[in-house]
Design an enzyme around this catalytic site. Structure first.
Site, short mmCIF file in Angstrom:
data_model
loop_
_atom_site.label_atom_id
_atom_site.label_comp_id
_atom_site.label_asym_id
_atom_site.label_seq_id
_atom_site.Cartn_x
_atom_site.Cartn_y
_atom_site.Cartn_z
N CYS B 117 0.55 -1.30 -0.05
CA CYS B 117 -0.28 0.02 0.48
C CYS B 117 1.07 1.33 -0.33
O CYS B 117 1.73 1.40 1.30
CB CYS B 117 -0.77 0.11 1.49
SG CYS B 117 -2.07 1.57 1.28
N CYS B 120 -0.51 3.98 2.32
CA CYS B 120 -0.61 4.61 3.95
C CYS B 120 0.01 2.68 4.67
O CYS B 120 1.00 2.27 4.10
CB CYS B 120 -1.60 4.12 4.95
SG CYS B 120 -2.79 3.71 3.54
N SER B 121 -0.89 1.78 4.95
CA SER B 121 -0.43 0.50 4.84
C SER B 121 -1.89 -0.27 4.91
O SER B 121 -2.24 -0.94 5.81
CB SER B 121 -0.08 0.59 6.59
OG SER B 121 -1.01 0.95 7.83
N CYS B 122 -2.43 -0.37 4.09
CA CYS B 122 -3.70 -0.59 3.78
C CYS B 122 -3.13 -2.84 3.81
O CYS B 122 -2.00 -2.90 2.93
CB CYS B 122 -4.58 -1.12 2.25
SG CYS B 122 -5.14 0.87 2.71
#
Lengths: 107, 219
Positions: B117, B120-122
């Site tokens: 991602c 962000c940090s999906c």
């Protein structure tokens, strides 16, 4: 999948728009202006750039999985077999017929 | 949804490493908002801890069970690829209620899938739990889309030139789980034994299942 009009279908050649980014934008900057091919139609979702500010985000927007060749994304890369697949909302996509440079007003 | 750096600039080639926890300001803000919400009766402290329990209960063993079943049951695999969350919920009884969609990316001799991602940090938390620190690190997020093979090499993964590396950037409402290929040398193994070699990295695409390395040893 929601019954909304889908402008693109799998196999369609598209280009990511070069338009001003929304305050909360899910279209990565490294893909803006780049050509790709629609891999699949994934459905229609509420607009994340509005949801981020506690708006309903309606109407829903079609979302597509789009595949980009590494050669088309990065300067100085050629002959790469590799690719990046990203999920792009319809209001960030244009037909890649060459006539449109991405300075679009739709969406 | 975390920060929203965009990394168009040149980058160094530092190895993918662990990063520090959230900045102190963010943690103070989180605590202040949480305490206010509890004080105003919007949520209770019990709600908060129940949610933390749910998050903590998810770990890569869930995803590994799914992969092992897909390796041993072709009918399950077909349904998994077509309707991932429903198939997982119906088969294993795990609650997969989430507003997100899951896409299972099957590795083949033609295509090796890797997940990131960049925004962000999906991450497929419903099956893998909390992402590792390196997955959230700027190094990994900015480099894997640009030089996937160099990054994979740092994870010890070298792929044939003819096999396409396809990096799936989780930019929107979909989450991705990589279904690795079943390695040779595992013929006749039980589903449990197979699940034990499916590491977290295999399901992100930064690892390959190795019959000699079991999940808990790799973690």
């Amino acid at each position: 999948m929601l019954e909304v009009p889908y402008r693109y279908k799998p196999g369609d050649r598209v280009r990511v728009a070069q338009q001003p980014a929304e305050r909360h934008c899910r279209t990565p900057s490294y893909l803006r202006g780049k050509p790709g091919v629609v891999m699949s139609v994934t459905g229609a979702y509420r607009n994340p750039s509005l949801l981020a500010f506690h708006k309903p985000g309606l109407p829903v927007i079609p979302l597509y999985r789009v595949c980009f060749r590494q050669d088309d994304v990065w300067e100085g890369v050629s002959g790469s077999p590799d690719s990046v697949a990203a999920d792009i909302y319809e209001h960030w996509l244009l037909p890649a017929d060459g006539s449109d440079t991405g300075e679009s007003s739709h969406g | 949804m975390g920060d929203h750096h965009h990394h168009d600039h040149d980058h160094d080639h530092a190895p993918i490493e662990e990063v520090a926890a959230a900045p102190i300001e963010d943690r103070i803000l989180e605590t202040a908002i949480r305490e206010l919400l509890i004080e105003k009766g919007v949520i209770s402290a019990e709600d908060v801890h129940r949610q933390i329990d749910i998050v903590d209960s998810r770990n890569p063993a869930l995803g590994a069970r799914v992969v092992a079943r897909a390796w041993t049951d072709p009918d399950f695999k077909e349904r998994l690829l077509a309707h991932p969350l429903k198939t997982i919920q119906d088969t294993f009884g795990m609650d997969m209620t989430t507003p997100l969609e899951l896409v299972v990316l099957e590795n083949t001799p033609e295509v090796h899938n890797v997940v990131v991602c960049t925004l962000c940090s999906c991450y497929p938390r419903m099956l893998l739990g909390i992402p590792p620190a390196w997955y959230k690190a700027v190094d990994y997020r900015s480099r894997v889309v640009r030089e996937p093979r160099a990054v994979l090499a740092e994870f010890g993964v070298t792929l044939p030139d003819a096999q396409e590396v396809r990096v799936s950037d989780s930019t929107a409402d979909l989450r991705f789980l990589v279904l690795p290929a079943r390695p040779e040398g595992t013929e006749g193994w039980s589903e449990e034994a197979l699940a034990a070699i499916v590491t977290r990295d295999c399901m992100i695409g930064t690892g390959l299942p190795d019959p000699a390395v079991k999940r808990d040893e790799a973690a």
